[in-house]
Design an enzyme around this catalytic site. Structure first.
Site, mmCIF file in Angstrom:
data_model
loop_
_atom_site.group_PDB
_atom_site.id
_atom_site.type_symbol
_atom_site.label_atom_id
_atom_site.label_comp_id
_atom_site.label_asym_id
_atom_site.label_seq_id
_atom_site.Cartn_x
_atom_site.Cartn_y
_atom_site.Cartn_z
ATOM 1 N N LYS A 237 -2.310 -11.395 -8.894
ATOM 2 C CA LYS A 237 -3.695 -11.750 -8.569
ATOM 3 C C LYS A 237 -4.712 -10.790 -9.194
ATOM 4 O O LYS A 237 -4.405 -9.621 -9.463
ATOM 5 C CB LYS A 237 -3.865 -11.796 -7.058
ATOM 6 C CG LYS A 237 -3.692 -10.453 -6.389
ATOM 7 C CD LYS A 237 -4.210 -10.482 -4.959
ATOM 8 C CE LYS A 237 -4.108 -9.094 -4.373
ATOM 9 N NZ LYS A 237 -4.736 -8.908 -3.091
ATOM 10 N N LYS B 272 0.831 -1.214 0.000
ATOM 11 C CA LYS B 272 0.000 0.000 0.000
ATOM 12 C C LYS B 272 0.864 1.263 0.000
ATOM 13 O O LYS B 272 0.514 2.262 -0.622
ATOM 14 C CB LYS B 272 -0.930 0.031 1.237
ATOM 15 C CG LYS B 272 -2.070 -0.932 1.144
ATOM 16 C CD LYS B 272 -3.100 -0.504 0.113
ATOM 17 C CE LYS B 272 -4.168 -1.560 -0.030
ATOM 18 N NZ LYS B 272 -4.958 -1.507 -1.227
ATOM 19 N N LYS C 26 -9.109 -5.487 -7.593
ATOM 20 C CA LYS C 26 -9.802 -4.258 -7.959
ATOM 21 C C LYS C 26 -8.876 -3.070 -7.779
ATOM 22 O O LYS C 26 -8.762 -2.203 -8.634
ATOM 23 C CB LYS C 26 -11.032 -4.095 -7.065
ATOM 24 C CG LYS C 26 -11.777 -2.794 -7.205
ATOM 25 C CD LYS C 26 -12.847 -2.883 -8.268
ATOM 26 C CE LYS C 26 -13.320 -1.555 -8.779
ATOM 27 N NZ LYS C 26 -14.204 -0.807 -7.930
HETATM 28 P P1 TYM Z 1 -10.511 -8.235 0.225
HETATM 29 O O1 TYM Z 1 -11.754 -7.408 0.318
HETATM 30 O O2 TYM Z 1 -9.324 -7.668 -0.465
HETATM 31 O O3 TYM Z 1 -10.840 -9.615 -0.399
HETATM 32 C C1 TYM Z 1 -11.941 -10.380 0.099
HETATM 33 C C2 TYM Z 1 -11.642 -11.851 -0.008
HETATM 34 O O4 TYM Z 1 -11.382 -12.200 -1.364
HETATM 35 C C3 TYM Z 1 -10.147 -12.864 -1.449
HETATM 36 N N1 TYM Z 1 -9.486 -12.518 -2.712
HETATM 37 C C4 TYM Z 1 -8.952 -13.418 -3.527
HETATM 38 N N2 TYM Z 1 -8.862 -14.765 -3.462
HETATM 39 C C5 TYM Z 1 -8.270 -15.408 -4.480
HETATM 40 N N3 TYM Z 1 -7.759 -14.765 -5.570
HETATM 41 C C6 TYM Z 1 -7.820 -13.418 -5.681
HETATM 42 N N4 TYM Z 1 -7.342 -12.806 -6.756
HETATM 43 C C7 TYM Z 1 -8.435 -12.686 -4.631
HETATM 44 N N5 TYM Z 1 -8.665 -11.364 -4.421
HETATM 45 C C8 TYM Z 1 -9.314 -11.285 -3.239
HETATM 46 C C9 TYM Z 1 -9.331 -12.387 -0.273
HETATM 47 O O5 TYM Z 1 -8.322 -13.307 0.051
HETATM 48 C C10 TYM Z 1 -10.388 -12.265 0.780
HETATM 49 O O6 TYM Z 1 -10.637 -13.524 1.383
HETATM 50 N N6 TYM Z 1 -8.844 -7.697 4.833
HETATM 51 C C11 TYM Z 1 -9.803 -8.386 4.020
HETATM 52 C C12 TYM Z 1 -11.241 -8.179 4.470
HETATM 53 C C13 TYM Z 1 -11.431 -8.507 5.885
HETATM 54 C C14 TYM Z 1 -11.463 -9.798 6.480
HETATM 55 C C15 TYM Z 1 -11.657 -9.583 7.837
HETATM 56 C C16 TYM Z 1 -11.359 -11.086 5.958
HETATM 57 C C17 TYM Z 1 -11.588 -7.599 6.894
HETATM 58 N N7 TYM Z 1 -11.726 -8.257 8.044
HETATM 59 C C18 TYM Z 1 -11.741 -10.670 8.733
HETATM 60 C C19 TYM Z 1 -11.444 -12.146 6.845
HETATM 61 C C20 TYM Z 1 -11.638 -11.935 8.202
HETATM 62 C C21 TYM Z 1 -9.672 -7.872 2.616
HETATM 63 O O7 TYM Z 1 -9.282 -6.758 2.375
HETATM 64 O O8 TYM Z 1 -10.084 -8.716 1.677
#
Ligand code: TYM
Length: 331
Positions: free
Chosen positions: A194, A111, A197
């Site tokens: 990966k 980031k 967005k």
């Molecule tokens: P975020 O919003 O970036 O992504 C949400 C979920 O999608 C998965 N993901 C992917 N999995 C496989 N391939 C990809 N290209 C890919 N892009 C995204 C992420 O691994 C995630 O599971 N910090 C987290 C949100 C969060 C969270 C939590 C998750 C906040 N609190 C507590 C679990 C438990 C996040 O930014 O994910």
């Protein structure tokens, strides 16, 4: 029944990576576990969305959770900011989270590179808020994609540290979960790592994309001039397209293009056309439900209120016990 917690940030529509890494497993797990799934709107503030976008993004995420098959009668489905107890636990955990360990987190370092003008404290303490989300319901399992592995490691560290400091066996140490399989990473269409967005929206296929949009995006996906020697290893961009096929195409189709790559007769245009049609077929049932749910505000409101009440009940109990453990005791 084991406790399960996970969330997704509302930063626009959810993409295939979110679906395969997380949402699809939420839907599978809701039948066998005591699940809490939320929309991580506090987390999304690190990028400073405007209020109208934020609300729209939360609604989109809610619709997409439901369209993917999440059943609010089975799982608790809520919005993170509807449970301010999470913010209190985050504050308490922050007292035992160290600058050095937070600065070493890969997602923080990424980031800093991506948004050098907005390196806010929320980015630094992002894993602490995530730990609060998870342990506020004392979760054992957390369905996530590969990119969240390190955050789960930190969650375990913070849970263990709390227990050690206060000499209690209070918080369980939760595990990242994908049904006994490796955590997954879905690649994007830009030849890089990966699907994401925030890194490159053009590289992502969204669950809400119309068929024509999917066709255009996939036809523009990065490729190269084609294999030159028999059975050569696939360059990253090409491997990515095959990996996407693994998700949405039939084994025969994949075998056909694999053979064509290996004997150097492959035409990437044909592969992309096939991948686009298979992708459209894969997302079609979700897209149809997205269209139905979008206008059903009465139902969405009911879902959000029911989820909030269940999540708050669980979170309040934890906060009550944590306050007692810490020494915030009544007179
Ligand atoms: P975020 O919003 O970036 O992504 C949400 C979920 O999608 C998965 N993901 C992917 N999995 C496989 N391939 C990809 N290209 C890919 N892009 C995204 C992420 O691994 C995630 O599971 N910090 C987290 C949100 C969060 C969270 C939590 C998750 C906040 N609190 C507590 C679990 C438990 C996040 O930014 O994910």
């Amino acid at each position: 029944m084991e406790r399960v917690v996970s969330g997704i940030r509302p930063t626009g529509n959810l993409h295939l990576g979110n679906y395969m890494g997380a949402l699809r497993n939420f839907v599978k797990m809701q039948h066998e576990h005591d699940c809490f799934f939320f929309i991580a709107d506090y987390h999304s503030l690190t990028t400073h969305p405007n209020p109208t976008d934020l609300h729209g993004n939360v609604k989109d995420a809610l619709v997409e959770y439901l369209a993917a098959g999440l059943d609010p009668e089975k799982a608790t489905l809520y919005i993170q900011s509807d449970v301010p107890e999470t913010a209190e636990l985050y504050l308490l955990l922050n007292m035992n989270a160290y600058l050095g360990e937070l600065e070493r987190v890969t997602s923080f370092k990424d980031k800093i590179r991506q948004q050098p003008d907005n390196i806010n404290a929320g980015l630094l303490t992002y894993p602490v808020l995530m730990a609060a989300d998870i342990i506020i319901h004392k979760a054992a399992k957390v369905p996530v994609g590969k990119d969240q592995e390190q955050h789960l490691e930190m969650t375990r560290t913070f849970a263990r540290r709390f227990n050690r400091i206060y000499g209690v066996e209070y918080f369980p140490e939760p595990e990242a979960f994908n049904f006994g399989q490796e955590l997954i990473r879905i690649p994007g269409l830009d030849g890089g790592g990966k699907m994401s967005k925030s890194d490159n929206p053009g590289s992502a296929i969204f669950l809400a994309d119309e068929p024509e949009v999917i066709r255009k995006k996939i036809m523009r996906a990065v490729t190269d001039e084609g294999p030159k020697t028999l059975n050569q290893p696939k360059p990253q961009a090409i491997q990515n397209l095959f990996d996407l096929m693994q998700v949405v195409s039939e084994p025969d189709t994949i075998a056909h293009f694999d053979a064509a790559f290996n004997n150097c007769t492959i035409r990437y245009g044909d592969l992309k056309k096939q991948l686009a049609e298979d992708m459209i077929r894969f997302t079609a049932p979700i897209l149809e439900r997205i269209r139905e749910l979008r206008s059903n505000d009465t139902y969405l409101r009911k879902v959000v209120h029911t989820g909030r009440d269940k999540a708050v009940t669980s979170a309040r109990q934890t906060i009550r016990e944590v306050r007692e453990i810490i020494g915030f005791r009544g007179f």
